[in-house]
Structure formats: C-alpha cells, structure tokens
Scaffold this motif. Structure first.
Motif, PDB file in Angstrom:
ATOM      1  N   LEU A 185      13.037 -18.695  20.906  1.00 41.77           N
ATOM      2  CA  LEU A 185      14.465 -18.897  20.730  1.00 41.77           C
ATOM      3  C   LEU A 185      15.181 -17.551  20.697  1.00 41.77           C
ATOM      4  N   THR A 186      16.192 -17.414  21.532  1.00 41.68           N
ATOM      5  CA  THR A 186      16.904 -16.141  21.666  1.00 41.68           C
ATOM      6  C   THR A 186      17.406 -15.612  20.332  1.00 41.68           C
ATOM      7  N   GLU A 187      17.933 -16.509  19.500  1.00 37.23           N
ATOM      8  CA  GLU A 187      18.515 -16.069  18.229  1.00 37.23           C
ATOM      9  C   GLU A 187      17.481 -15.544  17.239  1.00 37.23           C
ATOM     10  N   ASN A 188      16.199 -15.835  17.483  1.00 29.95           N
ATOM     11  CA  ASN A 188      15.138 -15.311  16.627  1.00 29.95           C
ATOM     12  C   ASN A 188      14.651 -13.936  17.076  1.00 29.95           C
ATOM     13  N   ILE A 189      14.962 -13.578  18.310  1.00 28.93           N
ATOM     14  CA  ILE A 189      14.314 -12.432  18.927  1.00 28.93           C
ATOM     15  C   ILE A 189      15.285 -11.299  19.256  1.00 28.93           C
ATOM     16  N   ILE A 190      16.308 -11.602  20.043  1.00 26.68           N
ATOM     17  CA  ILE A 190      17.199 -10.556  20.538  1.00 26.68           C
ATOM     18  C   ILE A 190      17.925  -9.801  19.418  1.00 26.68           C
ATOM     19  N   PRO A 191      18.372 -10.459  18.316  1.00 28.31           N
ATOM     20  CA  PRO A 191      19.021  -9.683  17.255  1.00 28.31           C
ATOM     21  C   PRO A 191      18.144  -8.574  16.673  1.00 28.31           C
ATOM     22  N   ILE A 192      16.836  -8.747  16.701  1.00 26.60           N
ATOM     23  CA  ILE A 192      15.945  -7.684  16.212  1.00 26.60           C
ATOM     24  C   ILE A 192      16.085  -6.458  17.098  1.00 26.60           C
ATOM     25  N   GLU A 218       0.842  -1.191   0.000  1.00 25.27           N
ATOM     26  CA  GLU A 218       0.000   0.000   0.000  1.00 25.27           C
ATOM     27  C   GLU A 218       0.881   1.247   0.000  1.00 25.27           C
ATOM     28  N   GLY A 219       0.747   2.055  -1.045  1.00 25.78           N
ATOM     29  CA  GLY A 219       1.592   3.234  -1.172  1.00 25.78           C
ATOM     30  C   GLY A 219       3.052   2.832  -1.204  1.00 25.78           C
ATOM     31  N   ASN A 220       3.847   3.464  -0.348  1.00 26.25           N
ATOM     32  CA  ASN A 220       5.274   3.122  -0.293  1.00 26.25           C
ATOM     33  C   ASN A 220       5.593   2.087   0.778  1.00 26.25           C
ATOM     34  N   LYS A 221       4.555   1.457   1.309  1.00 23.92           N
ATOM     35  CA  LYS A 221       4.726   0.438   2.336  1.00 23.92           C
ATOM     36  C   LYS A 221       4.598  -0.964   1.747  1.00 23.92           C
ATOM     37  N   LEU A 222       5.452  -1.862   2.221  1.00 25.38           N
ATOM     38  CA  LEU A 222       5.370  -3.271   1.872  1.00 25.38           C
ATOM     39  C   LEU A 222       5.513  -4.031   3.194  1.00 25.38           C
ATOM     40  N   ILE A 223       4.370  -4.478   3.726  1.00 26.78           N
ATOM     41  CA  ILE A 223       4.296  -5.031   5.076  1.00 26.78           C
ATOM     42  C   ILE A 223       4.148  -6.545   5.010  1.00 26.78           C
ATOM     43  N   LEU A 224       5.053  -7.263   5.648  1.00 25.41           N
ATOM     44  CA  LEU A 224       4.997  -8.721   5.706  1.00 25.41           C
ATOM     45  C   LEU A 224       4.483  -9.145   7.074  1.00 25.41           C
ATOM     46  N   ILE A 225       3.452  -9.977   7.090  1.00 24.90           N
ATOM     47  CA  ILE A 225       2.911 -10.498   8.344  1.00 24.90           C
ATOM     48  C   ILE A 225       3.471 -11.897   8.586  1.00 24.90           C
ATOM     49  N   ASP A 226       4.267 -12.020   9.652  1.00 27.36           N
ATOM     50  CA  ASP A 226       4.970 -13.229  10.069  1.00 27.36           C
ATOM     51  C   ASP A 226       6.054 -13.629   9.063  1.00 27.36           C
ATOM     52  N   THR A 227       6.923 -14.548   9.481  1.00 30.50           N
ATOM     53  CA  THR A 227       8.095 -14.871   8.650  1.00 30.50           C
ATOM     54  C   THR A 227       8.407 -16.368   8.563  1.00 30.50           C
ATOM     55  N   GLY A 228       7.565 -17.233   9.116  1.00 28.09           N
ATOM     56  CA  GLY A 228       7.845 -18.661   9.061  1.00 28.09           C
ATOM     57  C   GLY A 228       9.029 -19.058   9.924  1.00 28.09           C
ATOM     58  N   MET A 229       9.513 -20.291   9.721  1.00 29.45           N
ATOM     59  CA  MET A 229      10.604 -20.844  10.535  1.00 29.45           C
ATOM     60  C   MET A 229      11.976 -20.293  10.179  1.00 29.45           C
ATOM     61  N   PHE A 269       5.422  -7.399  10.550  1.00 22.12           N
ATOM     62  CA  PHE A 269       4.490  -7.468  11.676  1.00 22.12           C
ATOM     63  C   PHE A 269       4.474  -8.907  12.174  1.00 22.12           C
ATOM     64  N   LEU A 270       4.783  -9.101  13.445  1.00 19.27           N
ATOM     65  CA  LEU A 270       4.889 -10.441  14.020  1.00 19.27           C
ATOM     66  C   LEU A 270       3.689 -10.696  14.925  1.00 19.27           C
ATOM     67  N   THR A 271       2.855 -11.659  14.554  1.00 24.00           N
ATOM     68  CA  THR A 271       1.674 -11.954  15.370  1.00 24.00           C
ATOM     69  C   THR A 271       2.078 -12.388  16.767  1.00 24.00           C
ATOM     70  N   HIS A 272       3.159 -13.153  16.865  1.00 22.79           N
ATOM     71  CA  HIS A 272       3.774 -13.512  18.129  1.00 22.79           C
ATOM     72  C   HIS A 272       5.155 -14.085  17.818  1.00 22.79           C
ATOM     73  N   LEU A 273       5.913 -14.395  18.846  1.00 24.64           N
ATOM     74  CA  LEU A 273       7.332 -14.666  18.655  1.00 24.64           C
ATOM     75  C   LEU A 273       7.724 -16.131  18.801  1.00 24.64           C
ATOM     76  N   HIS A 274       6.786 -17.053  18.627  1.00 33.85           N
ATOM     77  CA  HIS A 274       7.138 -18.468  18.546  1.00 33.85           C
ATOM     78  C   HIS A 274       7.976 -18.708  17.291  1.00 33.85           C
ATOM     79  N   PHE A 275       8.846 -19.710  17.332  1.00 36.52           N
ATOM     80  CA  PHE A 275       9.848 -19.883  16.282  1.00 36.52           C
ATOM     81  C   PHE A 275       9.264 -20.067  14.892  1.00 36.52           C
ATOM     82  N   ASP A 276       8.066 -20.656  14.780  1.00 34.57           N
ATOM     83  CA  ASP A 276       7.503 -20.886  13.450  1.00 34.57           C
ATOM     84  C   ASP A 276       6.839 -19.639  12.880  1.00 34.57           C
ATOM     85  N   HIS A 277       6.858 -18.551  13.635  1.00 39.73           N
ATOM     86  CA  HIS A 277       6.309 -17.277  13.155  1.00 39.73           C
ATOM     87  C   HIS A 277       7.388 -16.215  12.998  1.00 39.73           C
TER      88      HIS A 277
END
Length: 286
Positions: free
Chosen positions: A152-159, A50-61, A99-107
């Motif tokens: 998992l720390t490596e999925n979260i803290i680097p952000i 939308e406009g100049n935005k490209l928003i991804l919801i969740d990212t998989g494993m 946009f992350l619905t939640h921070l479980h590893f498969d998301h």
C-alpha cells in the motif's frame, strides 16, 4: 542486550490461503479454523535494546486503514504497539531504528500514521531510521498484480519522503553476517523478493525472527507453504535450508504470526524437521 516481545494486535486469515495445497483436515489440527474458515494470526514484533539503540523489527498493520479494510481481517484482542511498548517503559519516540522484514501491509502498516488532521502522513516513530533493502523496495513500489494489494502506497512512500529510508547492504549470497544494525540476516525470495529474516546473537543463543518464512508452528513441514507466496517451490527449498541449520545449531525461532506459540525450537525426525519445544517469549528473552 535486552530483547522484548511487542504485541501489536491480532487478526484472522483464511486457513486455506495460509496453507496452500495442504488439506484442511490436516492443517486444522494445528491451526483450528472458526465457522468462517479463519484462523488466528498474531503480529508479534521484536524490540532490541542495545547501548543507545532501540531497534523495532516490523510494525504490524497499524491503525490508519478504513473500517472496511480492517473488516476483512477480523481484528481481535486489545494489543497495540503503544500499549506493549509502555509495558516495558518505552514510547514510540524512543525507537531509534525500524527494521522491516518486508513491506506487506501487515508488517509495515504501523510504520506510518495519519497526521493530526488526517491530511497527510507522518512516521509513527519520528526519531527512527527505517531499514529495508534496495531490491525489495524496488519490488514494492513497482508491484506485480499478485502482490499489489499488499504493498500500500500510504505505508511505504511517506517513509521515503521523510528522509528516514535506509537500505541494508545485500550480500552476494543469501546470508549476511553482522548487518548495519548488528545482527545477521537470511535473505529469502519465496514469499516475496528479498524478504529479510534477522538472526540475533543473544546470551549465547541465536534468536531468528521468522516473519513469513515460517508463519506459524503449523507450517514446519516443508510442503506447508502459504498460498500468498509468489514462488512456493523456492519457499520450500529456503525453508529446508533454514530449518536444517536452525535444527543443527539449536536456534530459537521467534514466530511473528503464530498467535499462540511465541518461540519454538525444531528437531530432526525420520519425517524431516519437526517441532521440538514451545516457549513463552518471557522464558527466552531474559
């Protein structure tokens, strides 16, 4: 606005864990298990242009975990975020927001990659801002024993260390209209603390990205709650509230984890809310 379904890869999970107290003889009719009692699970993401935005919801494993780790989840198919984005003429560097619905590893696993020599981590979407909410972030970085293996720390803290972490403003109740990224959000606490379910207004329709509030079409009956949920009775009441409104207002439900049913609608019946129609994403997201 344009919406795209992004297939990030498929895996398998134990059918009993996915359906909690529901007997296999029942759930096997909608989600047939293989010889190891595993059922097909998708990781279908949603991309909003939308406009100049490209928003991804969740990212998989993602792909940075060990072979041993992925061996637990029986990966299948050849989908990936990069390949799926490319089909729509996009590149990971084009993403402006994740946009992350939640921070479980498969998301969230696909949000962070190894760096080139595997000595550290980099954001998979280097030009993007990442969005969660403060309550869920606190829950994830100080995990309870039940969910520790999913955060998992490596999925979260680097952000956070990258400086790209942002918090969605939380409402007084469970529904936020017009969040910072332009869509509505339903906050649900049954699966995990403050999971966010985005609801997008699109061409006169409402598209709800169901994440783990409704993993598959087979989970529509209220008692069909995953064994993974931290507060199953709360999930039951949240599902009832959400699905009643979705039925009354004819929302389209975008299923992240259903490998075979992409978008559905629901209807009222004498047995409660049940499946109405099934659509391919390409039928709705045009």
């Amino acid at each position: 606005m344009k919406l795209y379904a992004i297939e990030s890869g498929n895996f398998k999970l134990d059918g009993g864990a996915m359906f909690g107290v529901v007997p296999k003889v029942i759930w096997n009719k909608t989600n047939p298990a293989d010889q190891n009692n595993l059922i097909d699970i998708g990781a279908r993401l949603l991309l909003i242009e939308e406009g100049n935005k490209l928003i991804l919801i969740d990212t998989g494993m993602g792909n940075k975990q060990s072979d041993k780790f992925f061996g637990y989840y029986s990966l299948w198919g050849d989908d990936s975020i990069e390949r799926s984005l490319s089909k729509h003429n996009f590149h990971p560097d084009d993403i402006t927001d994740v946009f992350l619905t939640h921070l479980h590893f498969d998301h969230v696993g696909g949000a962070v990659n190894w760096n080139k020599d595997k000595t550290g981590y980099i954001n998979a979407f280097k030009n993007a801002q990442y969005w969660t909410n403060d309550k869920h972030w606190e829950w994830a970085v100080k995990p309870n024993a039940r969910e520790k293996a999913s955060f998992l720390t490596e999925n979260i803290i680097p952000i956070q260390e990258s400086g790209a972490l942002n918090y969605i403003k939380r409402p007084e109740g469970d529904y936020l209209s017009n969040c910072e990224l332009g869509f509505d959000i339903f906050f649900a606490d049954g699966h995990t603390e403050k999971q966010m379910i985005p609801i997008i207004n699109f061409n006169g329709k409402k598209i709800a990205f169901m994440a783990d509030l409704l993993p598959t079409a087979g989970h529509i009956p209220l008692p069909y709650v995953m064994g993974y949920d931290t507060r199953p009775l709360l999930t039951l009441s949240e599902k009832e509230k959400f699905l009643t409104r979705a039925t009354d207002e004819n929302w389209y439900l975008f299923l992240e984890h259903d490998a075979h049913n992409e978008i559905i609608t629901v209807k009222h019946t004498e047995k409660g809310v049940r499946l109405n129609e099934v659509y391919r994403a390409s039928d709705i997201l045009i």
